[in-house]
Write a protein that holds these residues in place. Structure first.
Motif, PDB file in Angstrom:
ATOM      1  N   ASN A   1       0.825  -1.210   0.000  1.00 45.73           N
ATOM      2  CA  ASN A   1       0.000   0.000   0.000  1.00 45.73           C
ATOM      3  C   ASN A   1       0.860   1.261   0.000  1.00 45.73           C
ATOM      4  OD1 ASN A   1      -2.414  -1.418   0.006  1.00 45.73           O
ATOM      5  ND2 ASN A   1      -2.605  -1.395   2.244  1.00 45.73           N
TER       6      ASN A   1
ATOM      7  N   ASN B   1       2.441   1.660  -3.518  1.00 46.19           N
ATOM      8  CA  ASN B   1       1.452   2.108  -4.501  1.00 46.19           C
ATOM      9  C   ASN B   1       1.121   3.590  -4.325  1.00 46.19           C
ATOM     10  OD1 ASN B   1       1.299  -0.398  -5.709  1.00 46.19           O
ATOM     11  ND2 ASN B   1      -0.503  -1.049  -4.540  1.00 46.19           N
ATOM     12  N   SER B   2       1.092   4.051  -3.077  1.00 51.19           N
ATOM     13  CA  SER B   2       0.783   5.468  -2.845  1.00 51.19           C
ATOM     14  C   SER B   2       1.907   6.369  -3.360  1.00 51.19           C
ATOM     15  CB  SER B   2       0.527   5.726  -1.355  1.00 51.19           C
ATOM     16  OG  SER B   2       1.728   5.761  -0.601  1.00 51.19           O
TER      17      SER B   2
ATOM     18  N   SER C   1      -2.526  12.333  -2.166  1.00 48.37           N
ATOM     19  CA  SER C   1      -2.373  12.698  -3.577  1.00 48.37           C
ATOM     20  C   SER C   1      -1.504  13.942  -3.774  1.00 48.37           C
ATOM     21  CB  SER C   1      -3.756  12.940  -4.189  1.00 48.37           C
ATOM     22  OG  SER C   1      -3.649  13.343  -5.528  1.00 48.37           O
ATOM     23  N   LYS C   2      -0.503  13.803  -4.629  1.00 46.68           N
ATOM     24  CA  LYS C   2       0.393  14.886  -5.069  1.00 46.68           C
ATOM     25  C   LYS C   2       1.260  15.447  -3.954  1.00 46.68           C
ATOM     26  CE  LYS C   2      -2.704  16.315  -8.817  1.00 46.68           C
ATOM     27  NZ  LYS C   2      -3.465  17.429  -9.431  1.00 46.68           N
TER      28      LYS C   2
ATOM     29  N   VAL D   1       3.937   5.526  -6.036  1.00 44.88           N
ATOM     30  CA  VAL D   1       3.839   5.442  -7.495  1.00 44.88           C
ATOM     31  C   VAL D   1       2.695   6.304  -8.021  1.00 44.88           C
ATOM     32  CG1 VAL D   1       3.332   3.872  -9.415  1.00 44.88           C
ATOM     33  CG2 VAL D   1       4.886   3.154  -7.591  1.00 44.88           C
ATOM     34  N   ASN D   2       1.607   6.360  -7.285  1.00 42.73           N
ATOM     35  CA  ASN D   2       0.426   7.082  -7.750  1.00 42.73           C
ATOM     36  C   ASN D   2       0.554   8.598  -7.676  1.00 42.73           C
ATOM     37  OD1 ASN D   2      -0.934   4.723  -8.358  1.00 42.73           O
ATOM     38  ND2 ASN D   2      -1.947   4.595  -6.362  1.00 42.73           N
ATOM     39  N   ASN D   3       1.537   9.101  -6.898  1.00 43.85           N
ATOM     40  CA  ASN D   3       1.597  10.567  -6.816  1.00 43.85           C
ATOM     41  C   ASN D   3       2.979  11.166  -7.056  1.00 43.85           C
ATOM     42  OD1 ASN D   3       3.036  11.591  -4.368  1.00 43.85           O
ATOM     43  ND2 ASN D   3       1.511  10.402  -3.234  1.00 43.85           N
TER      44      ASN D   3
ATOM     45  N   HIS E   1       6.056  10.911 -10.039  1.00 41.33           N
ATOM     46  CA  HIS E   1       6.380  10.303 -11.323  1.00 41.33           C
ATOM     47  C   HIS E   1       7.819  10.588 -11.748  1.00 41.33           C
ATOM     48  CE1 HIS E   1       2.180   9.355 -11.488  1.00 41.33           C
ATOM     49  NE2 HIS E   1       1.848  10.639 -11.416  1.00 41.33           N
TER      50      HIS E   1
END
Length: 260
Positions: free
Chosen positions: A18, A21-22, A85-86, A24-26, A28
């Motif tokens: 988890n 993934n957090s 996020s971000k 990778v998702n925010n 890059h």
């Protein structure tokens, strides 16, 4: 392109998926997640996850992870946390913009807000801003020589060169949070500039008390770390900004509070 090193002491390997993934998702850009603890995650590890086995204190573990870091920017993270996020991108941009607009100054630290468990105190600090993240109102109250505007680094982004210049974390402390507060005192006394992000950046699920696997950390804070930091900075005098590096080599390889 910048590379980010995320240093994570871990005793909860099942949570790493988890966390990863957090990231990778925010974020890059290039990063590495460096885990240090007793048990390797059961998931297949991508090339940018490094695992180092160690049975020392959580602060020793994060210090070993930092020793193996290769990124230009370094940060730390709880293994049961996730990034919102971000949040990573915003922090890295702030750090890079400061360096770009202030003559390539690398002595700048971006600190961020986080939520731990469901404790109202942490939720309150999200609303009250700097007050809840001031060293003078948290770890070092009633000390005239600790300015109110000095903030703690429970969550921070820093250039690794500056982190190493300061000697990294002092492993006389057993817990990451108080070791980071000590780092914050030394860095700000050394003249670094700081910036506190407006939004909360991470959420961790553990409760900051004696329950569950957080119990040994709570005891280490109350029995060793908080008395130590108050003793170290309790009297006005010269603050030692720079400590001997790799102090993790001088503390026990097995943390008796957890691995007796």
């Amino acid at each position: 392109m910048v590379k980010l090193s995320i240093c994570c002491p871990t005793i909860r390997p099942d949570n790493i998926k988890n966390l990863y993934n957090s990231i990778v998702n925010n974020f890059h850009q290039d990063f590495e997640l460096i885990l240090c603890g007793p048990k390797e995650p059961s998931i297949s590890l991508p090339d940018n996850i490094v695992f180092i086995q160690d049975y020392g204190s959580p602060n020793r573990a994060q210090s070993i992870a930092a020793h193996h870091a290769t990124g230009q920017i370094i940060t730390t993270m709880a293994d049961d946390g996730i990034y919102l996020s971000k949040s990573i991108s915003r922090a890295v941009i702030k750090l890079e913009n400061w360096e770009r607009t202030h003559g390539n100054s690398y002595k700048h630290v971006v600190s961020y807000k986080y939520v731990e468990g469901n404790m109202p105190w942490w939720m309150m600090t999200i609303e009250t801003g700097l007050l809840g993240y001031s060293l003078a109102t948290t770890y070092l109250p009633d000390m005239a020589h600790i300015p109110n505007h000095w903030i703690h680094f429970n969550g921070f982004y820093m250039y690794r060169d500056y982190f190493n210049e300061l000697g990294g974390f002092d492993c006389a402390y057993e817990t990451p949070c108080v070791a980071s507060a000590d780092l914050a005192v030394r860095a700000q006394n050394n003249g670094c500039t700081t910036e506190l992000m407006d939004e909360p950046a991470t959420v961790a699920s553990h409760q900051p008390n004696l329950t569950g696997d957080h119990g040994p950390i709570h005891l280490a804070m109350s029995e060793n770390d908080l008395p130590l930091i108050k003793h170290t900075y309790g009297n006005e005098g010269v603050i030692q900004d720079i400590i001997e590096p790799d102090s993790w080599r001088k503390v026990p390889e097995k943390w008796q509070r957890r691995f007796a």
